[in-house]
Design a protein around this motif. Structure first.
Motif, PDB file in Angstrom:
ATOM      1  N   SER A 197       0.828  -1.211   0.000  1.00 31.74           N
ATOM      2  CA  SER A 197       0.000   0.000   0.000  1.00 31.74           C
ATOM      3  C   SER A 197       0.859   1.256   0.000  1.00 31.74           C
ATOM      4  N   LEU A 198       1.972   1.223   0.740  1.00 30.21           N
ATOM      5  CA  LEU A 198       2.854   2.382   0.791  1.00 30.21           C
ATOM      6  C   LEU A 198       3.699   2.485  -0.479  1.00 30.21           C
ATOM      7  N   ALA A 199       4.078   1.317  -1.032  1.00 31.82           N
ATOM      8  CA  ALA A 199       4.811   1.334  -2.304  1.00 31.82           C
ATOM      9  C   ALA A 199       3.940   1.959  -3.388  1.00 31.82           C
ATOM     10  N   SER A 200       2.651   1.614  -3.372  1.00 33.74           N
ATOM     11  CA  SER A 200       1.718   2.201  -4.333  1.00 33.74           C
ATOM     12  C   SER A 200       1.636   3.714  -4.139  1.00 33.74           C
ATOM     13  N   ALA A 201       1.621   4.150  -2.869  1.00 33.04           N
ATOM     14  CA  ALA A 201       1.585   5.590  -2.583  1.00 33.04           C
ATOM     15  C   ALA A 201       2.859   6.276  -3.067  1.00 33.04           C
ATOM     16  N   ARG A 202       3.996   5.583  -2.915  1.00 33.72           N
ATOM     17  CA  ARG A 202       5.268   6.165  -3.366  1.00 33.72           C
ATOM     18  C   ARG A 202       5.290   6.315  -4.891  1.00 33.72           C
ATOM     19  N   ILE A 203       4.734   5.341  -5.591  1.00 31.40           N
ATOM     20  CA  ILE A 203       4.664   5.431  -7.053  1.00 31.40           C
ATOM     21  C   ILE A 203       3.799   6.620  -7.462  1.00 31.40           C
ATOM     22  N   GLU A 204       2.637   6.750  -6.816  1.00 20.97           N
ATOM     23  CA  GLU A 204       1.751   7.875  -7.131  1.00 20.97           C
ATOM     24  C   GLU A 204       2.455   9.206  -6.861  1.00 20.97           C
ATOM     25  N   SER A 205       3.141   9.285  -5.702  1.00 18.97           N
ATOM     26  CA  SER A 205       3.824  10.522  -5.324  1.00 18.97           C
ATOM     27  C   SER A 205       4.946  10.840  -6.308  1.00 18.97           C
ATOM     28  N   ALA A 206       5.684   9.796  -6.725  1.00 12.41           N
ATOM     29  CA  ALA A 206       6.789   9.998  -7.668  1.00 12.41           C
ATOM     30  C   ALA A 206       6.287  10.532  -9.000  1.00 12.41           C
ATOM     31  N   GLY A 217       6.913  14.158 -11.231  1.00 13.89           N
ATOM     32  CA  GLY A 217       7.546  14.092 -12.541  1.00 13.89           C
ATOM     33  C   GLY A 217       8.558  12.970 -12.684  1.00 13.89           C
ATOM     34  N   ILE A 218       8.655  12.075 -11.684  1.00 18.43           N
ATOM     35  CA  ILE A 218       9.568  10.926 -11.763  1.00 18.43           C
ATOM     36  C   ILE A 218       8.812   9.783 -12.428  1.00 18.43           C
ATOM     37  N   GLN A 219       9.277   9.320 -13.569  1.00 16.98           N
ATOM     38  CA  GLN A 219       8.516   8.364 -14.361  1.00 16.98           C
ATOM     39  C   GLN A 219       8.630   6.928 -13.857  1.00 16.98           C
ATOM     40  N   VAL A 220       9.805   6.546 -13.361  1.00 16.94           N
ATOM     41  CA  VAL A 220      10.017   5.167 -12.934  1.00 16.94           C
ATOM     42  C   VAL A 220      10.600   5.161 -11.528  1.00 16.94           C
ATOM     43  N   THR A 221      10.002   4.362 -10.632  1.00 15.66           N
ATOM     44  CA  THR A 221      10.497   4.246  -9.266  1.00 15.66           C
ATOM     45  C   THR A 221      11.075   2.857  -9.054  1.00 15.66           C
ATOM     46  N   ASP A 222      11.727   2.677  -7.903  1.00 15.30           N
ATOM     47  CA  ASP A 222      12.298   1.362  -7.576  1.00 15.30           C
ATOM     48  C   ASP A 222      11.221   0.282  -7.587  1.00 15.30           C
ATOM     49  N   GLU A 223      10.005   0.635  -7.110  1.00 13.01           N
ATOM     50  CA  GLU A 223       8.939  -0.362  -7.040  1.00 13.01           C
ATOM     51  C   GLU A 223       8.522  -0.850  -8.428  1.00 13.01           C
ATOM     52  N   GLU A 224       8.729  -0.012  -9.454  1.00 14.05           N
ATOM     53  CA  GLU A 224       8.305  -0.392 -10.796  1.00 14.05           C
ATOM     54  C   GLU A 224       9.405  -1.112 -11.579  1.00 14.05           C
ATOM     55  N   LEU A 225      10.604  -1.114 -11.055  1.00 10.49           N
ATOM     56  CA  LEU A 225      11.717  -1.774 -11.735  1.00 10.49           C
ATOM     57  C   LEU A 225      11.742  -3.245 -11.368  1.00 10.49           C
ATOM     58  N   THR A 226      10.668  -3.954 -11.670  1.00  8.96           N
ATOM     59  CA  THR A 226      10.554  -5.367 -11.337  1.00  8.96           C
ATOM     60  C   THR A 226      10.116  -6.119 -12.582  1.00  8.96           C
ATOM     61  N   SER A 240       5.148 -16.319 -17.881  1.00  9.08           N
ATOM     62  CA  SER A 240       3.993 -15.429 -18.013  1.00  9.08           C
ATOM     63  C   SER A 240       3.069 -15.694 -16.832  1.00  9.08           C
ATOM     64  N   TYR A 241       2.589 -14.633 -16.179  1.00  6.97           N
ATOM     65  CA  TYR A 241       1.743 -14.781 -15.003  1.00  6.97           C
ATOM     66  C   TYR A 241       0.348 -14.223 -15.266  1.00  6.97           C
ATOM     67  N   LEU A 242      -0.667 -15.016 -14.921  1.00  4.55           N
ATOM     68  CA  LEU A 242      -2.038 -14.518 -14.812  1.00  4.55           C
ATOM     69  C   LEU A 242      -2.300 -14.377 -13.313  1.00  4.55           C
ATOM     70  N   PHE A 243      -2.323 -13.138 -12.857  1.00  4.56           N
ATOM     71  CA  PHE A 243      -2.321 -12.843 -11.420  1.00  4.56           C
ATOM     72  C   PHE A 243      -3.724 -12.420 -10.996  1.00  4.56           C
ATOM     73  N   ILE A 244      -4.410 -13.266 -10.224  1.00  8.04           N
ATOM     74  CA  ILE A 244      -5.774 -12.993  -9.774  1.00  8.04           C
ATOM     75  C   ILE A 244      -5.709 -12.354  -8.392  1.00  8.04           C
ATOM     76  N   THR A 245      -6.303 -11.179  -8.234  1.00 10.51           N
ATOM     77  CA  THR A 245      -6.212 -10.518  -6.928  1.00 10.51           C
ATOM     78  C   THR A 245      -7.287  -9.443  -6.799  1.00 10.51           C
ATOM     79  N   HIS A 246      -7.564  -9.066  -5.530  1.00 10.16           N
ATOM     80  CA  HIS A 246      -8.425  -7.894  -5.290  1.00 10.16           C
ATOM     81  C   HIS A 246      -7.595  -6.730  -4.762  1.00 10.16           C
ATOM     82  N   ASP A 247      -6.271  -6.939  -4.613  1.00 10.87           N
ATOM     83  CA  ASP A 247      -5.398  -5.948  -3.986  1.00 10.87           C
ATOM     84  C   ASP A 247      -4.671  -5.130  -5.051  1.00 10.87           C
ATOM     85  N   LEU A 248      -5.177  -3.931  -5.328  1.00 10.92           N
ATOM     86  CA  LEU A 248      -4.559  -3.102  -6.366  1.00 10.92           C
ATOM     87  C   LEU A 248      -3.216  -2.529  -5.951  1.00 10.92           C
ATOM     88  N   ALA A 249      -2.922  -2.527  -4.643  1.00 14.49           N
ATOM     89  CA  ALA A 249      -1.601  -2.083  -4.199  1.00 14.49           C
ATOM     90  C   ALA A 249      -0.534  -3.044  -4.712  1.00 14.49           C
TER      91      ALA A 249
END
Length: 595
Positions: free
Chosen positions: A300-309, A313-322, A535-544
């Motif tokens: 949830s906080l990683a998602s917040a950090r991505i939004e804040s970044a 104006g920061i396009q890519v964060t550490d959380e997205e480099l996966t 390839s992953y088909l990831f089923i979830t209700h957690d958007l974070a």
């Protein structure tokens, strides 16, 4: 039993050293004591040097060590930490419900100016409900399945003499209405199995607040619920407790959720309070190494950090480099579903046959080497779609393509061959492994079923798979009950990898895990995807979680596909109101974090 390979936490340090760190962080007391509060002179709950231990065959095992905590009237304080940190044990001690051989072995608990550490059974009965209320974690195990809802709420009222007996019936319906249940007069006659998870949780809230307690303990009250339902229930709980002037002690493992809902955070690790203070201050400036790991690992906080970044104006964060890095360039479709529809025959209220349309004309494609997240609330049809992709359910209409071939009409022999390429990891690591099988047999079984290799070759393959999921080879001699939840899920991943699949369906594969363990499994999945181009088909209700790992997202509501887009575009510019509601419900999203 636990294993060092399944923990990100270092070995416990010397008691005196950790106490010194704690005192340095807390300034010798709970940070609640340092905050201006209108009732500073009269704390509602004061825990001082609390020690709790459990009797075992080898002696007393400490569970809570020297805990100090203060809650003022009307205040909300959250205790956060992973399973085994002592947070629920602390709460159980406060309400006198320590399980089994648990005993308070030191310190004091003062409630409303009175030491309640050693109350008699009769005194506890008098205090519970009217003084301290409880909303427990799992509504299915905390509601009696053979009693009507109204009867169970009535028990809370009569036990605490809240209203005269002649008014109890009317008060039951009023309580359920206050808890947000529509048509309360009809609901009182129903049984727990006729309620959704969110409705059952509202019943527990009604019971917990029935006697207007001064303190409500909410122990993981929404951990089993979808994010939108979770948000509505917590909003309603906050409104009700504010109107009643009730203080709340909130127990959770989700730091982002706690920070949104509480004024003060208390972080527990291995039975000790390691950090305490105002919520936002702890999130922005965590002091203790364990708190830093929690802040870093929380989706949830990683998602917040991505939004804040992105806002900065920061396009890519550490959380997205996966992931494998193929997200933007892969075009080959490995799985495609076209116009999938699934109907179930169900019985109506009077026994007449009815049809439930669970999946309604759904189409999407999974690109090779990428992660496609299929998201939605419970009942949206996402798991039904996954089961049709896996050929565990037959579609009423529509087709499933694998690598360009229509698999809908496959023979049993063809499906058997397909299962080597298409594997699954289920939600519950406790229910998906046979408790009578050793870990070796669990992982070796698909190899044996498909007739792969000699006994010696299969053993070598099991050892290789354990290495891949970072478990020691000695694990193969153990049984599922000897492993932690995170270790079991690693075993489930190893089993899914045994046949060298190309696609893995992950059905809520991390939702039952603590935040730190969840983070480990997500990184493991990303590493494996990069290594084997899975390839992953990831089923979830957690958007974070989706925000961190998915290349593409498909959103489902009531069986229909309502939106599909690349992850960045969907989160930055959602088209549908339902998608916006799901995104806005992610805990921690509203918290402004320093980068």
């Amino acid at each position: 039993m636990t294993d060092p390979h399944d923990s990100t936490t270092p070995p416990a340090s010397d008691h005196d050293v950790e106490q010194a760190v704690t005192r340095a962080v807390l300034g010798g007391a709970s940070a609640s004591d340092e905050v201006d509060h209108p009732d500073d002179a009269n704390p509602l709950l004061r825990i001082t040097d609390l020690e709790v231990a459990f009797q075992s065959s080898t002696g007393m095992v400490p569970a809570v060590r020297g805990a100090n905590l203060t809650v003022y009237p009307g205040q909300t304080v959250a205790i956060v930490g992973e399973s085994g940190s002592g947070k629920s044990t602390t709460a159980a001690a406060v309400i006198g419900l320590l399980p089994g051989t648990g005993r308070i072995t030191g310190g004091t608990i003062e409630f409303d100016g009175r030491d309640i550490t050693h109350l008699t059974t009769k005194q506890w009965v008098e205090l519970r409900g009217s003084g301290i209320g409880l909303v427990p974690q799992d509504p299915m195990t905390n509601l009696n399945p053979v009693q009507r809802i109204g009867t169970q709420v009535k028990e809370a009222l009569t036990a605490n003499n809240v209203v005269p007996r002649s008014e109890v019936g009317a008060r039951v319906a009023t309580l359920l209405e206050e808890a947000g249940l529509p048509e309360a007069e009809n609901r009182v006659k129903q049984y727990p199995h006729e309620f959704s998870g969110g409705m059952r949780q509202r019943v527990l809230i009604a019971i917990g607040l029935a006697a207007h307690p001064k303190l409500l303990i909410a122990d993981e009250p929404t951990s089993a619920l979808d994010v939108t339902v979770q948000r509505r229930i917590l909003d309603h709980l906050a409104t009700m407790t504010a109107e009643l002037g009730t203080a709340v002690l909130f127990i959770t493992h989700d730091l982002g959720l706690a920070a949104e809902r509480a004024e003060q955070l208390v972080v527990m690790h291995r039975g000790r309070i390691v950090e305490s203070g105002p919520a936002l201050e702890i999130l922005q400036h965590p002091q203790h190494p364990y708190t830093k790991r929690l802040v870093s690992a929380a989706p949830s906080l990683a998602s917040a950090r991505i939004e804040s970044a992105h806002a900065h104006g920061i396009q890519v964060t550490d959380e997205e480099l996966t992931g494998s890095g193929l997200g933007s360039i892969s075009t080959k479709e490995i799985v495609r579903v076209e116009h999938l529809t699934k109907e179930f025959d169900v019985r109506g209220t009077k026994g007449e046959a009815k049809t439930l349309l669970a999946v309604d004309d759904v189409s999407f494609a999974l690109r090779q080497g990428t992660t496609l997240a299929l998201v939605g609330e419970s009942g949206s049809g996402k798991s039904t779609v996954a089961n049709m992709v896996l050929h565990l359910l037959e579609p009423t209409s529509g087709r499933v393509f694998y690598d360009g071939e229509d698999t809908t009409a496959y023979t049993e022999k063809q499906l058997f061959a397909l299962r080597r390429k298409l594997q699954v990891v289920f939600q519950n690591p406790y229910g998906s492994l046979d408790p009578q099988y050793s870990i070796y047999r669990v992982i070796e079984e698909p190899l044996r079923v498909h007739g792969i290799g000699s006994k010696k070759e299969r053993q070598s393959r099991v050892e290789e798979l354990l290495d891949l999921v970072a478990l020691p080879r000695s694990t193969m001699r153990r049984y599922p009950n000897e492993l932690s939840g995170g270790q079991r899920q690693r075993v489930a991943v190893a089993r899914a990898l045994a046949l060298n699949p190309e696609v893995i369906v992950l059905d809520e594969a991390v939702s039952a895990l603590d935040v730190l363990v969840q983070n480990q499994i997500l990184y493991l999945l990303n590493d494996l995807q990069a290594q084997f181009k899975l390839s992953y088909l990831f089923i979830t209700h957690d958007l974070a979680v989706v925000r961190q790992i998915a290349d593409d997202v498909v959103v489902m509501e009531h069986g229909r596909l309502v939106e599909a887009a690349p992850s960045d575009r969907l989160f930055d510019h959602p088209v549908q109101d339902y998608t916006r509601e799901l995104i806005d419900a992610v805990p921690g999203r509203a918290i402004q974090l320093n980068l």
